[in-house]
Design an enzyme around this catalytic site. Structure first.
Site, short mmCIF file in Angstrom:
data_model
loop_
_atom_site.label_atom_id
_atom_site.label_comp_id
_atom_site.label_asym_id
_atom_site.label_seq_id
_atom_site.Cartn_x
_atom_site.Cartn_y
_atom_site.Cartn_z
N ASP A 90 -84.92 172.83 -34.50
CA ASP A 90 -84.88 172.07 -35.75
C ASP A 90 -85.15 173.03 -36.92
O ASP A 90 -86.30 173.39 -37.18
CB ASP A 90 -85.93 170.96 -35.69
CG ASP A 90 -86.00 170.13 -36.97
OD1 ASP A 90 -85.39 170.52 -37.97
OD2 ASP A 90 -86.70 169.10 -36.95
N LYS A 116 -82.04 169.61 -45.46
CA LYS A 116 -82.79 170.05 -46.65
C LYS A 116 -82.02 171.01 -47.57
O LYS A 116 -81.30 170.54 -48.44
CB LYS A 116 -84.15 170.60 -46.22
CG LYS A 116 -85.05 169.46 -45.73
CD LYS A 116 -86.50 169.81 -45.70
CE LYS A 116 -87.36 168.57 -45.65
NZ LYS A 116 -87.92 168.24 -44.33
C1 LIG Z 1 -87.79 167.13 -43.41
C2 LIG Z 1 -87.62 167.42 -41.99
C3 LIG Z 1 -86.95 166.52 -41.13
C4 LIG Z 1 -86.41 165.19 -41.61
O1 LIG Z 1 -85.40 165.31 -42.55
P1 LIG Z 1 -85.06 164.08 -43.52
O2 LIG Z 1 -83.90 164.56 -44.34
O3 LIG Z 1 -86.29 163.82 -44.32
O4 LIG Z 1 -84.70 162.92 -42.65
C5 LIG Z 1 -86.81 166.88 -39.81
N1 LIG Z 1 -87.29 168.06 -39.34
C6 LIG Z 1 -87.93 168.93 -40.13
C7 LIG Z 1 -88.42 170.23 -39.56
C8 LIG Z 1 -88.12 168.65 -41.48
O5 LIG Z 1 -88.79 169.51 -42.27
#
Ligand SMILES: *Cc1c(COP(=O)(O)O)cnc(C)c1O
Length: 423
Positions: free
Chosen positions: A237, A266
Site C-alpha cells: 500500500d 493521494k
Molecule cells: C490515506 C490512506 C488510505 C486511504 O485512502 P483514501 O483515499 O482516504 O480512501 C489507505 N492507505 C494508506 C497507506 C493511506 O495513507
C-alpha cells in the site's frame, strides 16, 4: 446558524462539531488563505497529496483543456486517451512486472480491489481456503470494511466494528532495531497459517496514519522472500508513500522489491482530484480473469488529466535532490529535540518529519498555536508531524520546524534559542 458546525460531518468528528474548522478562501503554492485573515503554510500537503502545491499553473492548464474535451464518461465499454496515457506512465514508473492497472476512485477502494484480486486469484487457483490476510500491527489502509479489517486492531476502529469485520492475522510491528524479531514472528505465522492466507498487506518503509512509524527496508525485503517461500501474495500500500515522498519514487524501491499488487492514491493527481489505482502483474491478472469491481467514476478523464500533468511535472523536476535537501533540513532542525524531556522520539525520512511526544497533546489548543505561528499542521495523539509539498523552500520549511518546536511542550527559553532568523 453555523451550517458547517451543525450540519456537516467532518472526518472523525461529531455534529455539532466540538473542534473549530478553519475556512479556506483560496490557496496558492504552499499557502492556504484563511477567511480569518491568516495565511498559513500547509505542512500536511492536504494529507500527503498536494506535492506540487496549490493552484499549480501546469496542472490547472491541463485540467482546463480536458474540461472542454470531456469531463466524465463511464468506463464500462468505453475508454479514452487520458486513461491510456496514465496507464502507460504508471507502467513505466512503478516497480518491475506491474503492468495491469485498475483505476479506482479513492485509496480505500483501491485497497478493497487489491484484496479482491488476491482472493479471486486463490479461488481460481484451486486453493479455496486462502481467504485471510496478514498484516503488521500499526498499519492503516483506509476506512472501508475490507481496509478496516487490516488496520491496526487497537488503534484503528476495530473496537466499534469488531463483530462484523473479517478476522485477519496481525504480526509484530517492524521498527528500527527489531527487524529480525519482526520477521521471525511473520515466519512463525506463515508456518502455521499459510494455507489460509491469501496475502500479506503492508505500507512500505513508513506506516502512516497508524502512527508514523519508520522501519528498515530489510524487513520489507525479508517479507518478500517469506511470501515467496510460503506461497502468499504481497500487497504493498503506497497510497501515502508513493510519488517521491520517502526519497524514492516508491517506498518499495528502498528494498528493491516488486509486490504482486501495488496500491497508489493521494499524490497520484498532485492532490487535485480523487483517484487511486491497484496495479498488478500478468500472473495475477491471467488467473483472476474477470475482476468483480467497477466504480461509477472509475478512470474519470479529468482525474486522469490531473494525474498525467502531476506525474510529468514530478519527473521533469529535480525531485530526488529536492527531497534529499528537505530530509537534511528536517534532520538538522528536528533532531536536536531528541534531548528534550517531553520528546520520546524524532523520526525523519524523505519529506516526512515526525516528533513523537511522551504525552498526548490537546489537538485543539496546539492547532490554534500552530495557526498563530503561521502553519497548518494536524497533530494527533502524541504525534506532531509534517509532510510538506515538495515545492516548499528552505525558509518556509524552517518556519514549519520552528512552529513544531514552539508547539512541543518544552522549556520556552530553549525554544527561543533555536528560533531561526527567518521565523
Ligand atoms: C490515506 C490512506 C488510505 C486511504 O485512502 P483514501 O483515499 O482516504 O480512501 C489507505 N492507505 C494508506 C497507506 C493511506 O495513507
Amino acid at each position: 446558524m453555523n451550517i458547517d458546525k451543525h450540519n456537516i460531518w467532518h472526518p472523525y468528528a461529531k455534529i455539532p462539531n466540538k473542534v473549530p474548522t478553519y475556512h479556506v478562501d483560496s490557496a496558492d503554492g504552499v499557502y492556504l488563505n484563511l477567511k480569518n485573515g491568516n495565511r498559513v503554510i500547509d505542512g500536511m500537503s492536504s494529507w500527503w497529496s498536494m506535492i506540487h502545491g496549490y493552484n499549480n499553473s501546469f496542472i490547472n492548464t491541463a485540467m482546463k483543456k480536458q474540461i472542454d474535451v470531456v469531463s466524465h464518461v463511464m468506463f464500462g465499454g468505453l475508454t479514452h486517451q487520458p486513461a491510456i496515457e496514465l496507464c502507460e506512465k504508471l507502467i513505466k514508473i512503478t516497480p518491475q512486472g506491474l503492468d495491469k492497472v485498475f483505476f479506482a476512485d479513492s485509496g480505500s477502494v483501491s485497497v478493497e480491489v487489491s484484496l479482491k484480486m488476491a482472493l479471486q486469484y486463490w479461488q481460481n487457483n484451486g486453493q479455496k481456503n486462502k481467504t485471510h490476510f496478514v498484516t503488521p500491527r500499526g498499519g492503516y489502509h483506509g476506512d472501508t470494511f475490507g481496509a478496516m479489517s487490516v488496520c491496526d486492531p487497537n488503534k484503528g476502529m476495530h473496537h466499534l466494528f469488531n463483530s462484523v469485520l473479517a478476522k485477519n492475522y496481525f504480526v509484530t510491528q517492524p521498527k528500527t532495531g527489531n527487524t529480525v524479531q519482526a520477521l521471525a514472528d511473520f515466519e512463525k505465522r506463515l508456518e502455521t497459517s499459510h494455507s489460509k492466507i491469501a496475502a500479506m498487506i503492508l505500507e512500505p518503509i513508513v506506516q502512516g496514519a497508524g502512527g508514523m512509524n519508520i522501519y528498515d527496508p530489510k524487513y520489507h525485503k525479508g517479507v518478500r522472500s517469506l511470501c515467496d517461500k510460503f506461497d502468499v501474495l504481497l500487497i504493498v500500500d503506497e497510497i501515502a508513500t508513493g510519488f517521491g515522498r520517502t526519497g524514492e519514487l516508491f517506498g518499495c524501491n528502498h528494498a528493491n522489491i516488486s509486490p504482486d499488487i501495488l496500491c497508489i492514491g493521494k499524490a497520484l493527481t498532485g492532490g487535485y482530484m480523487t483517484m487511486a489505482a491497484a496495479i498488478t502483474n500478468s500472473k495475477i491478472s491471467d488467473t483472476v480473469g474477470v475482476l468483480m469491481h467497477g466504480p461509477t467514476f472509475m478512470a474519470n478523464p479529468l482525474s486522469c488529466s490531473a494525474a498525467n500533468a502531476s506525474i510529468e511535472l514530478l519527473l521533469k523536476s529535480n525531485w530526488q535532490k529536492r527531497i534529499g535537501d528537505i530530509q537534511s533540513q528536517l534532520i538538522n532542525e528536528l533532531e536536536p529535540l531528541k534531548d528534550e524531556k517531553s520528546v520520546y522520539d524524532v523520526r525523519v525520512i524523505g519529506a516526512i518529519g515526525v516528533i513523537e511526544l511522551k504525552e498526548p497533546l490537546d489537538m485543539q489548543i496546539s492547532q490554534e498555536q500552530l495557526i498563530k505561528c503561521g502553519v497548518w499542521l494536524r497533530p494527533y495523539g502524541k504525534l506532531l508531524y509534517t509532510m510538506p509539498p515538495f515545492i516548499i523552500n528552505d525558509k518556509e520549511l524552517a518556519k514549519i520546524t520552528y512552529c513544531l518546536l514552539y508547539t512541543s511542550p518544552s522549556p520556552r527559553d530553549k525554544r527561543q534559542s533555536r528560533m531561526p532568523s527567518s521565523a
